[in-house]
Design an enzyme around this catalytic site. Structure first.
Site, PDB file in Angstrom:
ATOM      1  N   TYR A 222      31.882 -38.556  -4.998  1.00  0.00           N
ATOM      2  CA  TYR A 222      31.699 -38.671  -6.384  1.00  0.00           C
ATOM      3  C   TYR A 222      31.790 -40.193  -6.825  1.00  0.00           C
ATOM      4  O   TYR A 222      31.282 -40.411  -7.780  1.00  0.00           O
ATOM      5  CB  TYR A 222      33.133 -37.953  -7.213  1.00  0.00           C
ATOM      6  CG  TYR A 222      32.369 -36.445  -7.294  1.00  0.00           C
ATOM      7  CD1 TYR A 222      31.988 -35.604  -6.486  1.00  0.00           C
ATOM      8  CD2 TYR A 222      32.298 -36.111  -8.487  1.00  0.00           C
ATOM      9  CE1 TYR A 222      31.397 -34.196  -6.619  1.00  0.00           C
ATOM     10  CE2 TYR A 222      31.791 -34.687  -9.093  1.00  0.00           C
ATOM     11  CZ  TYR A 222      31.105 -34.191  -7.981  1.00  0.00           C
ATOM     12  OH  TYR A 222      30.767 -32.856  -8.220  1.00  0.00           O
ATOM     13  N   HIS A 283      37.688 -35.991  -5.770  1.00  0.00           N
ATOM     14  CA  HIS A 283      36.843 -36.165  -6.597  1.00  0.00           C
ATOM     15  C   HIS A 283      37.088 -36.366  -8.065  1.00  0.00           C
ATOM     16  O   HIS A 283      37.029 -37.381  -8.472  1.00  0.00           O
ATOM     17  CB  HIS A 283      35.579 -35.219  -6.587  1.00  0.00           C
ATOM     18  CG  HIS A 283      35.005 -34.741  -5.233  1.00  0.00           C
ATOM     19  ND1 HIS A 283      34.920 -35.703  -4.201  1.00  0.00           N
ATOM     20  CD2 HIS A 283      34.523 -33.754  -4.767  1.00  0.00           C
ATOM     21  CE1 HIS A 283      34.473 -35.356  -3.330  1.00  0.00           C
ATOM     22  NE2 HIS A 283      34.161 -34.133  -3.729  1.00  0.00           N
ATOM     23  N   ARG A 379      34.890 -35.205 -20.761  1.00  0.00           N
ATOM     24  CA  ARG A 379      34.624 -35.018 -22.108  1.00  0.00           C
ATOM     25  C   ARG A 379      36.029 -35.757 -22.925  1.00  0.00           C
ATOM     26  O   ARG A 379      37.266 -35.345 -22.665  1.00  0.00           O
ATOM     27  CB  ARG A 379      34.719 -33.541 -22.141  1.00  0.00           C
ATOM     28  CG  ARG A 379      34.228 -32.878 -23.775  1.00  0.00           C
ATOM     29  CD  ARG A 379      34.401 -31.483 -23.568  1.00  0.00           C
ATOM     30  NE  ARG A 379      33.114 -31.118 -22.920  1.00  0.00           N
ATOM     31  CZ  ARG A 379      31.963 -30.913 -23.564  1.00  0.00           C
ATOM     32  NH1 ARG A 379      32.000 -31.016 -24.971  1.00  0.00           N
ATOM     33  NH2 ARG A 379      30.696 -30.608 -22.995  1.00  0.00           N
ATOM     34  N   LEU A 432      22.120 -40.310 -25.006  1.00  0.00           N
ATOM     35  CA  LEU A 432      21.360 -41.260 -23.732  1.00  0.00           C
ATOM     36  C   LEU A 432      21.142 -40.234 -22.512  1.00  0.00           C
ATOM     37  O   LEU A 432      22.093 -40.189 -21.727  1.00  0.00           O
ATOM     38  CB  LEU A 432      21.970 -42.528 -23.464  1.00  0.00           C
ATOM     39  CG  LEU A 432      21.868 -43.288 -22.250  1.00  0.00           C
ATOM     40  CD1 LEU A 432      20.212 -43.789 -22.301  1.00  0.00           C
ATOM     41  CD2 LEU A 432      22.694 -44.417 -21.886  1.00  0.00           C
ATOM     42  N   TRP A 519      25.105 -28.991 -26.835  1.00  0.00           N
ATOM     43  CA  TRP A 519      24.026 -30.056 -26.609  1.00  0.00           C
ATOM     44  C   TRP A 519      23.000 -29.491 -25.448  1.00  0.00           C
ATOM     45  O   TRP A 519      23.584 -28.656 -24.671  1.00  0.00           O
ATOM     46  CB  TRP A 519      24.904 -31.167 -25.995  1.00  0.00           C
ATOM     47  CG  TRP A 519      24.136 -32.396 -25.343  1.00  0.00           C
ATOM     48  CD1 TRP A 519      23.420 -33.179 -26.106  1.00  0.00           C
ATOM     49  CD2 TRP A 519      23.871 -32.639 -23.893  1.00  0.00           C
ATOM     50  NE1 TRP A 519      22.778 -34.239 -25.170  1.00  0.00           N
ATOM     51  CE2 TRP A 519      22.686 -33.821 -23.954  1.00  0.00           C
ATOM     52  CE3 TRP A 519      23.923 -31.714 -22.689  1.00  0.00           C
ATOM     53  CZ2 TRP A 519      22.315 -34.165 -22.786  1.00  0.00           C
ATOM     54  CZ3 TRP A 519      23.379 -32.386 -21.659  1.00  0.00           C
ATOM     55  CH2 TRP A 519      22.612 -33.552 -21.680  1.00  0.00           C
TER      56      TRP A 519
HETATM   57  O1  LIG Z   1      33.174 -32.441  -1.616  1.00  0.00           O
HETATM   58  C1  LIG Z   1      32.526 -31.098  -2.246  1.00  0.00           C
HETATM   59  O2  LIG Z   1      31.651 -31.215  -2.870  1.00  0.00           O
HETATM   60  C2  LIG Z   1      30.652 -30.191  -3.219  1.00  0.00           C
HETATM   61  C3  LIG Z   1      30.132 -30.506  -4.432  1.00  0.00           C
HETATM   62  O3  LIG Z   1      29.529 -31.914  -4.658  1.00  0.00           O
HETATM   63  P1  LIG Z   1      28.263 -32.055  -5.496  1.00  0.00           P
HETATM   64  O4  LIG Z   1      28.064 -33.532  -5.322  1.00  0.00           O
HETATM   65  O5  LIG Z   1      27.198 -31.137  -5.378  1.00  0.00           O
HETATM   66  O6  LIG Z   1      29.018 -31.794  -6.882  1.00  0.00           O
HETATM   67  C4  LIG Z   1      31.328 -28.835  -3.201  1.00  0.00           C
HETATM   68  O7  LIG Z   1      30.336 -27.751  -3.026  1.00  0.00           O
HETATM   69  C5  LIG Z   1      31.997 -28.683  -1.870  1.00  0.00           C
HETATM   70  O8  LIG Z   1      33.099 -27.666  -1.932  1.00  0.00           O
HETATM   71  C6  LIG Z   1      33.252 -29.988  -1.732  1.00  0.00           C
HETATM   72  O9  LIG Z   1      33.867 -29.894  -0.260  1.00  0.00           O
END
Ligand SMILES: O=C1O[C@H](COP(=O)(O)O)[C@@H](O)[C@H](O)[C@H]1O
Ligand SMILES: NC(=O)C1=CN([C@@H]2O[C@H](COP(=O)(O)OP(=O)(O)OC[C@H]3O[C@@H](n4cnc5c(N)ncnc54)[C@H](OP(=O)(O)O)[C@@H]3O)[C@@H](O)[C@H]2O)C=CC1
Length: 524
Positions: A222, A283, A379, A432, A519
């Protein structure tokens, strides 16, 4: 710009059509951290767990995109897959080929790229495989380097964390960079890094005894997403946000991750970890840090990570009555998931910071699988206008929304006058949207950016050991209560919004939902 499309131009001399201009913008030079030097010479990238899901879906495609854009040069780089599965070089190439590109213009490079990929099979805890791997890397280094060449070795552990310790031990014993003439050995480790504070610390100590902190890259993809990387710029390069970004103006913050599919064949892994360890503890918490932290002294990785640690150290304990857990119906149909699983596939919880900027502002974290939509967003909801003469409160509050994916965007929800003769208010937005504003720009995949950072030696977007430790300190008591069955997930229908109790928690925390307005990402 040609205006030949406009039928009125001949009569009026003006074009009356709407055009979305591809504007060039005033750009600053990209920021370079002084310590980071561009290196050349032999580069070996070793993907351990090359037979797995992450490797084929994310790691190899990211490497291919870097190659295609010229960041990996065929006269310098070689890529090695390593795993227990007994397959040939060509079998590995065929497994990953289909994941490499969707765009026609990139097709040509695929075969050239695949020729750079080799495969070595071996176990994760015995010397033989790693000795064979070392020999394959050395052979490449000898053939690529001139006499005075350097050797850069990047080990990407696309593996379950349970095998990190033996793998790191084997790398240290058999596969380190041996060139006296410069270069390095770095390792990239995936999340989840441990299952709680104790196991994570144990893992950190084991790996820390083999590698120095600057050699370890704890990846959280992330942190490689475009809009997450934009947070620092947004917050600290825009004067208008400076006075607003605090408890005096912001009522609540939500950080949301929703997926519209379930565990999809990863049930065995997921059941051991659950949604809090899979998404929230890493994340979403990383995103929260960037939203909440103070301005760092500079853009140096250590300065940024110091500020993130301060945020993490300011959390109050999570209260059980501010947590709603859910499990989608049908989750236990997966044969790798026990029928009596207590693992949450959904969680909403309120985190509270005890510091001068954020005291009293709830940070609501929400993540779920098998929901009715797929999106990730931040948000930020502002407080009501004092003495609201338009009584516009009923329509909704100001919200600043940062849409991480899909349809990357940021928009500010505002109350404006409804166009027309009446003095009526309506909810609208300043928008944006990236697809519209940056039409010619392809947004890089998070993994692409982060792998490039590891090659360049830039630790800014990676998690430092002390950061990780405090992140586990925040969630471990709650996770243990869930593991002990003291908190139970509420069943919810796959394809729904999740348990209704989560909406009630949001309302209790102070979030005011906007009704009758949504939105819509603009289309071109
Ligand atoms: O780390 C993970 O991320 C994915 C989601 O990643 P994204 O970049 O598609 O948002 C998640 O599906 C997975 O369970 C998890 O281990
Ligand atoms: N898949 C994804 O979308 C994401 C994954 N991650 C993380 O990346 C890492 C790898 O994930 P993923 O590719 O999905 O995992 P996989 O389950 O696909 O495992 C990768 C490879 O590791 C080997 N392996 C699997 N289980 C074991 C085991 N118990 N002991 C030893 N080796 C094993 C297998 O290779 P072989 O048998 O050939 O040796 C397998 O192909 C994990 O840490 C995961 O949390 C992070 C973000 C997203």
């Amino acid at each position: 710009m040609s205006h030949s499309c406009c039928p009125l131009k001949k009569a009026t001399g003006f074009c009356h059509c709407w055009h979305v201009e591809k504007r060039s913008s005033l750009k600053s030079d990209s920021f370079k951290i002084e310590e980071i030097v561009n290196e050349t010479g032999c580069l070996s990238i070793i993907v351990l767990g090359a037979s797995g899901d992450l490797a084929k879906k994310k790691t190899f495609p990211a490497l291919f995109n870097l190659y295609r854009q010229g960041f990996l040069q065929s006269n310098e780089v070689h890529i090695f897959g390593y795993a227990r599965t007994k397959i040939s070089d060509d079998e590995l190439r065929n497994r990953i080929r289909g994941y490499l590109t969707e765009s026609a213009d990139a097709k040509e490079g695929v075969s050239e790229f695949l020729q750079l990929v080799k495969y070595v099979s071996g176990t994760y805890d015995e010397p033989e495989g790693f000795q064979a791997l070392d020999a394959a890397i050395a052979e490449h280094e000898i053939s690529t380097n001139t006499a005075e060449g350097t050797s850069r070795r990047l080990f990407y552990l696309a593996l379950p964390p349970s095998v990190y310790p033996p793998v790191c031990t084997m790398i240290k014993a058999h596969c380190m960079n041996k060139s006296d003439l410069g270069g390095w050995t770095r390792i990239v480790v995936e999340k989840p890094f441990g299952k709680d504070l104790e196991s994570s610390e144990e893992l950190s100590t084991q790996i820390g005894s083999l590698f120095d902190e600057p050699q370890i890259y704890r990846i959280d993809h992330y942190l490689g997403k475009e809009l997450v990387q934009n947070l620092l710029v947004l917050r600290f390069a825009n004067r208008m946000f400076v006075p607003l970004w605090n408890r005096d103006h912001i009522d609540n913050v939500q950080i949301v991750f929703r997926e519209d599919f379930g565990t999809d064949g990863r049930g065995g892994y997921f059941n051991e970890y659950g949604i809090i360890r899979d998404i929230i503890q890493n994340h979403l918490l990383q995103v929260l840090c960037l939203v909440a932290m103070e301005k760092p002294v500079s853009l140096k990785p250590e300065h940024i990570r110091d500020e993130k640690v301060k945020v993490l150290q300011s959390f109050l304990p999570i209260e059980d009555d501010e947590v709603v857990l859910g499990q989608y119906e049908g989750y236990t149909d997966d044969p790798t998931v026990p029928d009596n699983s207590n693992t949450p596939t959904f969680a909403t919880m309120v985190l509270r910071l005890h510091n001068g900027r954020w005291e009293g502002v709830p940070f609501i974290m929400k993540a779920g699988k098998a929901l009715n939509s797929k999106k990730a967003e931040i948000r930020i909801q502002f407080k009501d206008v004092p003495g609201d003469i338009f009584r516009s409160k009923k329509q909704g509050r100001n919200e600043f929304v940062i849409r991480l994916q899909p349809s990357e965007a940021m928009y500010m929800k505002l109350t404006v006058k409804q166009p027309g003769l009446e003095m009526q208010t309506v909810q609208s937005e300043l928008d944006l949207s990236y697809t519209q504003r940056y039409q010619a720009t392809v947004i890089p995949e998070a993994y692409e950016r982060l792998i490039l950072d590891t090659i360049r030696g830039d630790q800014q977007h990676f998690v430092r050991r002390d950061e990780l430790k405090v992140a586990w300190e925040i969630f471990t008591p709650l996770l243990h209560r869930i593991d002990n069955g003291e908190l139970k997930p509420i069943p919810y229908k796959a394809g729904s919004r999740g348990p209704e109790e989560a909406d009630a928690l949001l309302e209790r925390a102070g979030y005011v939902q906007t009704h009758g307005y949504i939105w819509i990402p603009p289309t071109l």
